[in-house]
Scaffold this motif. Structure first.
Motif, PDB file in Angstrom:
ATOM      1  N   GLY A  64     -14.527  -5.823   3.086  1.00 39.07           N
ATOM      2  CA  GLY A  64     -15.548  -6.158   2.105  1.00 39.07           C
ATOM      3  C   GLY A  64     -15.918  -7.625   2.137  1.00 39.07           C
ATOM      4  O   GLY A  64     -15.508  -8.386   3.022  1.00 39.07           O
TER       5      GLY A  64
ATOM      6  N   ASN B 205     -13.152  -5.619  -5.164  1.00 37.11           N
ATOM      7  CA  ASN B 205     -12.377  -4.419  -4.922  1.00 37.11           C
ATOM      8  C   ASN B 205     -11.224  -4.718  -3.979  1.00 37.11           C
ATOM      9  O   ASN B 205     -11.104  -5.828  -3.441  1.00 37.11           O
ATOM     10  CB  ASN B 205     -13.260  -3.287  -4.371  1.00 37.11           C
TER      11      ASN B 205
ATOM     12  N   GLN C 227      -9.258  -2.975  -0.585  1.00 35.82           N
ATOM     13  CA  GLN C 227      -9.298  -1.954   0.450  1.00 35.82           C
ATOM     14  C   GLN C 227      -7.928  -1.816   1.108  1.00 35.82           C
ATOM     15  O   GLN C 227      -7.107  -2.735   1.060  1.00 35.82           O
ATOM     16  CB  GLN C 227     -10.355  -2.304   1.506  1.00 35.82           C
TER      17      GLN C 227
ATOM     18  N   ALA D 179     -12.643   2.206  -1.412  1.00 37.76           N
ATOM     19  CA  ALA D 179     -12.284   0.921  -2.023  1.00 37.76           C
ATOM     20  C   ALA D 179     -11.841   1.148  -3.461  1.00 37.76           C
ATOM     21  O   ALA D 179     -12.353   2.026  -4.164  1.00 37.76           O
ATOM     22  CB  ALA D 179     -13.476  -0.023  -1.960  1.00 37.76           C
TER      23      ALA D 179
END
Length: 509
Positions: free
Chosen positions: A40, A63, A65, A78
């Motif tokens: 991300g 987020n 991951q 995510a």
């Protein structure tokens, strides 16, 4: 995918020398890293979860991951967090604690299910989290100049905030139970007794210290953004013992299972390696992605580096080494299961004598593998291990030999009528068998004799059977009460066959 940092996060995550938002560099970078994993926006913190996979906090995407460390790919969906997640940690109970710098809270994730359990309110710009000996978590509050303890049992704050210097970020806990907090804006390190949650001392003499890692000796290694070096703290005396020059603007630091320290040099887009035994750098810095900011080392010694301006995680795997191979010899037919010990063996293939070994398996730490040898030629053979990080060869590491196989030779009785002499079967037969393989041995000469008289020599057929005519030699067989067969031994490409013999009587049906 955008790599611009959200504006409110620039205080914590923006380089001091850059007034604008973080952007990916336009020029491509030639990586020494074996692979680059797209993630991300603006990745920052990394932490291994109990199953061996890796969490990465994406500050721009808000987020977390999951990276599968077996395949080095992102897996699953995510996991949402608060705004601008930074440096996370995983507690002994398996939960991940993610400080969210802008939304002023900490996201708690169940790593077994990758779902959010709860969100803990925490003002003051939470920056980095670290586990303390009790199993609880310390979280630095970059804007509040303090550290807050969180109970991992109740997911609530514990006690009053512990004061630090200005702009605390990274936290590391030494074996003596003291926590070392890097105060980036205060150019100091606060030392906290985690048993009493009180400040022991404040160590001055740093230059924008951002992160801390504990070395094998228990010393604390502090990355100084402003002076391009690492300060080593003697955790017994809580004084700076030495400094080590590294790359430009080291933001992150960690210590791997090999005992080396690694720094993420954001200003020079590379990683420096420090020998913590000598406190000197090893080799040249390793190029990675754009603006590396944090890093961790897996049990197999692979290094994972977040590139905040590259929306990626670089993976560094060092060249393999071989220290031994056991056993170091085996038959030319192959099939010997060998154990190779060394380092950085993850993802290895093995060649022995230029031919690929089969059944290669590597342990979790990348320090040992097993493989089955291919067929070879007699004599020493080179052993080569190749991984995504490189290759190494142990010259003459394995010796092929031609094995000695015992044989058995079985003669059948001569079937004869004695008075008057008459043969019932016109041939004498003998069967040659390899005692090791249990298989018949073809194309080998068998000598048939009666006393000192040679009855004949015949080669074994595909079933290992040799035959000579009995009719013409019956008188000699009767005079000697039977006959003898012998095999003198032979060398084949795959085995040395030992001599064998047998005798057979005369039998009247």
């Amino acid at each position: 995918m955008s790599t611009n940092l959200l504006a409110p996060a620039q205080t914590l995550l923006e380089p001091a020398t850059s007034p604008g938002p973080v952007r990916a560099t336009a020029a491509p970078v030639t990586f020494l890293a074996v692979t680059t994993i797209p993630v991300g926006s603006n990745p920052v913190g990394l932490a291994f979860i109990p199953n061996g996979d890796l969490y990465v906090a994406n500050s721009g995407s808000s987020n977390v991951q999951t990276i599968d460390t077996a395949t080095d790919t992102v897996i699953g969906a995510a996991i949402p967090t608060g705004t601008t997640p930074a440096w996370l940690t995983v507690a002994p109970n398996g939960n991940a604690y993610v400080p969210n710098n802008i939304s002023n809270n900490v996201t708690v994730i169940d790593t077994a299910t990758s779902t959010v359990l709860t969100t803990i309110a925490l003002s003051g710009g939470p920056a980095a989290a670290a586990v303390i000996p009790s199993g609880n978590v310390y979280v630095s509050r970059f804007g509040a100049n303090s550290v807050q303890e969180i109970s991992t049992a109740t997911n609530t704050t514990v006690g009053a905030a512990i004061p630090t210097g200005s702009g605390p970020v990274g936290i590391a806990v030494a074996p003596n139970g003291k926590a070392y907090v890097a105060n980036r804006n205060g150019n100091s390190v606060t030392v906290i007794d985690t048993n009493t949650a009180t400040v022991v001392t404040t160590i001055p003499g740093f230059n924008q210290p951002n992160f801390v890692a504990i070395g094998p000796s228990g010393d604390a290694y502090v990355a100084n953004i402003g002076s391009n070096n690492v300060s080593v703290i003697d955790t017994t005396t809580d004084t700076i013992a030495t400094t080590i020059p590294v790359g430009t603007n080291p933001w992150g630091i960690t210590v791997g299972p090999d005992g080396n320290a690694y720094t993420a040099n954001r200003g020079s887009n590379n990683v420096s390696v420090i020998d913590t035994t000598t406190n000197t750098t090893i080799g040249a810095p390793i190029p990675v992605g754009s603006q590396p900011i944090a890093l961790v080392v897996a049990p197999n010694n692979k290094v994972y580096v977040t590139n905040i301006a590259g929306a990626s995680v670089s993976v560094i795997q060092f060249d393999p080494t071989i220290s031994s191979i056991t056993p170091n010899s085996g038959p030319v037919t192959g099939g010997t299961v060998v154990t190779i010990t060394g380092t950085n063996l993850t993802g290895a293939s093995v060649d022995i004598g230029g031919n690929p070994a089969t059944g290669v398996t590597v342990n979790a730490t990348g320090t040992q593998l097993t493989a089955t040898t291919p067929p070879g030629v007699p004599g020493p053979a080179n052993v080569t291990v190749t991984t995504p990080g490189g290759s190494t060869t142990l010259v003459g590491g394995f010796t092929y030999f031609v094995p000695v196989h015992a044989t058995s030779l079985t003669a059948t009785p001569a079937l004869t009528k004695l008075f008057p002499p008459h043969v019932y079967f016109p041939f004498l037969t003998a069967t040659l068998t390899d005692q090791v393989t249990g298989l018949p041995v073809p194309n080998q000469p068998i000598l048939f004799k009666a006393g000192s008289n040679v009855l004949g020599i015949a080669n074994t057929d595909a079933q290992g059977v040799a035959r000579v005519n009995e009719t013409l030699t019956l008188t000699l067989i009767l005079l000697n009460g039977g006959y003898e067969v012998s095999f003198a031994g032979a060398a084949t490409p795959t085995a040395i066959l030992s001599p064998s013999s047998d005798t057979a009587p005369v039998i009247e049906p």
